[in-house]
Motif scaffolding. Structure first.
Motif, short mmCIF file in Angstrom:
data_model
loop_
_atom_site.label_atom_id
_atom_site.label_comp_id
_atom_site.label_asym_id
_atom_site.label_seq_id
_atom_site.Cartn_x
_atom_site.Cartn_y
_atom_site.Cartn_z
N THR A 187 -55.99 8.13 -25.32
CA THR A 187 -56.24 6.85 -25.40
C THR A 187 -57.29 6.06 -24.76
N SER A 188 -58.08 5.39 -25.41
CA SER A 188 -59.34 5.20 -24.61
C SER A 188 -60.13 3.94 -25.26
N ALA A 236 -60.38 6.02 -16.24
CA ALA A 236 -59.65 7.13 -15.62
C ALA A 236 -60.21 7.77 -14.60
N SER A 270 -54.06 -2.97 -19.41
CA SER A 270 -55.44 -3.29 -19.05
C SER A 270 -55.77 -4.60 -19.35
N SER A 276 -56.51 5.78 -20.86
CA SER A 276 -57.33 4.74 -20.24
C SER A 276 -57.36 3.40 -20.95
N GLY A 277 -57.50 2.36 -20.22
CA GLY A 277 -57.46 1.12 -20.90
C GLY A 277 -59.00 0.64 -21.31
N ASP A 278 -59.91 1.54 -20.59
CA ASP A 278 -61.33 1.37 -20.82
C ASP A 278 -61.90 2.60 -21.15
N ASN A 304 -52.68 2.32 -19.08
CA ASN A 304 -53.80 1.76 -20.09
C ASN A 304 -53.07 0.40 -20.77
N ASP A 314 -53.18 7.85 -15.99
CA ASP A 314 -52.82 6.49 -17.04
C ASP A 314 -53.54 5.47 -16.17
#
Length: 696
Positions: free
Chosen positions: A416-417, A376, A317, A394-396, A314, A371
């Motif tokens: 995390t998102s 995800a 991203s 997740s980065g999104d 993440n 991750d």
């Protein structure tokens, strides 16, 4: 084969239907060309919004397991590991040559070609050679890797050019290795592209070990079906790790993949009954620069252990989320998301998702640690989660489905998102869900892998639905907590919402109505855009607006006229509004809201508790509960906020919020003045579409 997979496709339709029925989803999902999505949507639209069935959920889990096994289509000979020295042909590699003992194969220098069906036991080491299978198209060729290392400096180490099926057995107690060259001599269109390459069906079984280095492109590729039955398999590939054109199926084994492209993938996106990933067990450790597991159609998982890092995780991203007006938002705004690819139609090169299904994703069980730089878990159609344990960063989006998302069981932790879970329709009937999001915790109205409806009136309600009929949902969001561009229906379960802290978003945010007939709802956050359930709800609710912002962790308590504690909540973020709805509230009863102090007794869960004894608190007000939603501030009972505040929905369905169309209430922070953290003091931008409307 086509008829069988057509029947399996119908099973997937039933699976998704069961999951949606178990979640009580009555919304109108968008039509898709996918048979499963269409079947699910049509049936789901006829379901009662309050229909909750444990048996339906159990059936969905069973169907997911059965469907994964059916789609995998494991044959009896996929488990073939036995061989006899008396009947098998042996192939012994040595330095730059090979020796064949028995029939069906011939060695020319360091290249051995198998031409007939049978069992071939391979051992030894060669520094520049190849094992080729060129047999009749109905031949089953059983290759036993019995301690062998094959390196081919300019091509595939094992090349199955023609055969009905190649079965590769990893002999117990042996280490085997396949290495291809960085460049291939054969660069034609039909040339091999992997260190272990088969133009037909390929099965790997046994209890030994296999290490594959794909120096040029892929590690292991089948241009038909690829099945992993067992074994310890390690793949290091410059591009994709494991590729099956029509199918990748796994039953057991330990698979470790490091890939410069996708970790595991299928590529047939033209046949609706092919392109599946079907996994019933096994352990997968995947580190991929692109998608971890990608299906050209659908992903079906019954069980297994999955540790996936895609795109570097993440923190790597490359997504950008451009928020209009330069701040957290604007009344009714769903944040606009712009990707670095400048397109919502992601190319293969830009996708770094953990699990990605071009059609559907159905998961009945398993343990998942994902991750991802991108979503995800992602589907271009529907996702049905009926069990499993999930830890997601997740980065999104944590979990994203373009059409519909149903969760009926399992434990999901999104650490995390950008947005926790997102879909055009979301139904939650069971399970335990914990979400941390830098924007919306739960968002209905995304679709097509974007965080909001494209264009149109920001206050116009869509036909999307967030339906909560059971389970436990905990949200910690910097944007809206529960956000629906359509409506919300809650008939059961528990939903606890923390945040946001800025006035451009709200703990609850809906454009249509929020009909609550059961369950427990607790939401605390900023007051500038706060909403309560709709006045048409069957279950009572209260909304408290505090005169100033309270610090995170400050206890809020609700007690009845006899001093009995109805509920206490310690929000995880600072807050100035508090919404509570529970079957314990009664019309005409006197209640007291107090802040501060501590609570003892009662079963506290993430800051919320029913019952217990409160001590050291400060009374804010006492009031009488009305017949619908009761709005209160420090002065007593008031009316539903209009303008920037909200009570019954922004669109035609609620008669509350209205955004810029109303007058800010005088009991808002700053005396009704629009929040200072909005550009131009709350004045809409002149370059907004339609003279001040923003995308919804």
């Amino acid at each position: 084969m086509n008829m069988k997979r057509s029947n399996q496709m119908k099973m997937l339709s039933i699976l998704l239907l069961s999951a949606m029925l178990a979640a009580g989803c009555s919304s109108n999902a968008a039509n898709t060309s996918n048979t499963a999505a269409t079947t699910t949507t049509d049936a789901a639209t006829t379901a009662s919004a309050n229909q909750t069935s444990d048996s339906a959920s159990d059936a969905a889990v069973e169907l997911a397991s059965a469907n994964a096994a059916e789609q995998a289509d494991f044959d009896e000979n996929d488990s073939l590991t036995a061989w006899s020295a008396d009947s098998a042909t042996t192939i012994a590699f040595s330095s730059a040559s090979a020796t064949v003992t028995g029939g069906g194969a011939k060695a020319v220098g360091g290249v051995v070609t198998i031409s007939t069906a049978g069992t071939y036991v391979v051992s030894g080491m060669i520094t520049d050679g190849q094992l080729v299978v060129d047999a009749p198209d109905d031949a089953d060729v059983h290759i036993v890797l019995n301690g062998v290392q094959i390196t081919n400096n300019d091509g595939a180490a094992i090349y199955v050019k023609e055969a009905g099926k190649a079965i590769v057995t990893l002999q117990e107690g042996t280490d085997n290795r396949l290495i291809d060259g960085a460049t291939y001599a054969d660069t034609s269109e039909d040339a091999p592209t992997a260190a272990l390459f088969s133009k037909g069906d390929l099965t790997i079984n046994g209890t030994g070990k296999l290490a594959v280095t794909g120096s040029a492109n892929d590690g292991i590729t089948s241009k038909d079906d690829l099945k992993i039955m067992s074994g310890t398999i390690t793949v290091n590939a410059s591009d994709d790790g494991l590729v099956g054109k029509d199918l990748v199926a796994a039953k057991d084994g330990l698979v470790t993949v490091k890939a410069g492209g996708d970790g595991v993938k299928t590529t047939n996106d033209t046949d609706a009954d092919k392109g599946y990933v079907a996994i019933t067990g096994g352990t997968f450790h995947i580190a991929s620069e692109k998608d971890g597991i990608q299906a050209a159609t659908s992903i079906l998982i019954a069980d297994g252990i999955f540790e996936i890092i895609s795109g570097g995780g993440n923190t790597k991203s490359t997504k950008t989320h451009e928020e209009q007006f330069g701040g957290r938002g604007f009344p009714g705004q769903t944040q606009a998301q712009t990707e670095t690819t400048a397109s919502t139609d992601e190319s293969e090169s830009s996708s770094a998702k953990g699990l990605k299904g071009a059609a559907n994703v159905a998961i009945a069980g398993g343990s998942f640690s994902i991750d991802a730089a991108d979503d995800a878990i992602h589907s271009n159609a529907n996702i049905a989660i009926t069990g499993g344990q999930y830890r997601i960063a997740s980065g999104d989006d944590g979990i994203h489905a373009d059409t519909a998302l149903a969760i009926s069981d399992g434990t999901i932790v999104v650490t995390t998102s950008y947005e926790g879970i997102e879909s055009a329709n979301i139904a939650i009937s069971g399970g335990e869900i914990h979400i941390a999001a830098s924007d919306d915790g739960v968002n209905v109205g995304g679709g097509n892998d974007s965080s909001g409806a494209a264009g149109g009136d920001m206050f116009a309600a869509t036909d999307g639905m967030l339906n909560i009929s059971g389970g436990y949902l905990y949200v910690n969001a910097d944007g809206d907590g529960l956000d629906s561009n359509g409506s919300v229906v809650m008939s059961g379960g528990t939903a606890i919402v923390n945040g946001p802290t800025t006035n451009g978003n709200g703990p609850l945010d809906y454009n249509g109505t929020f009909e609550q007939s059961g369950g427990t709802l607790v939401a605390a956050g900023s007051a500038g855009m706060a909403q309560a359930p709709s006045d048409t709800s069957k279950q009572l609710a209260l909304m408290m607006t505090f005169p100033s912002t309270l610090e995170a962790g400050t206890l809020v308590s609700v007690t009845d006229n006899n001093g009995k504690t109805i509920a206490t909540f310690q929000p995880a973020k600072s807050f100035s509004s508090f919404v509570f709805s529970s079957a314990s509230l009664s019309s005409g009863e006197q209640y007291t809201i107090a802040t501060g102090g501590s609570v003892s007794g009662g079963a506290a869960t993430e800051g919320y508790a029913e019952g217990g004894t409160v001590s050291g608190s400060t009374k804010v007000l006492a009031f009488e509960m009305g017949e619908k939603v009761t709005y209160v501030n420090e002065s007593g009972v008031t009316t539903a906020p209009s303008g920037f505040g909200g009570g019954g929905g922004r669109g035609m369905g609620g008669g509350g919020r209205g955004g810029m169309r109303g007058t800010p209430p005088t009991d808002m922070p700053n005396g009704g003045t629009p929040p200072a953290d909005m550009p131009s003091g709350g004045t809409p931008s002149t370059d907004m579409p339609e003279g001040g409307q923003t995308n919804g």
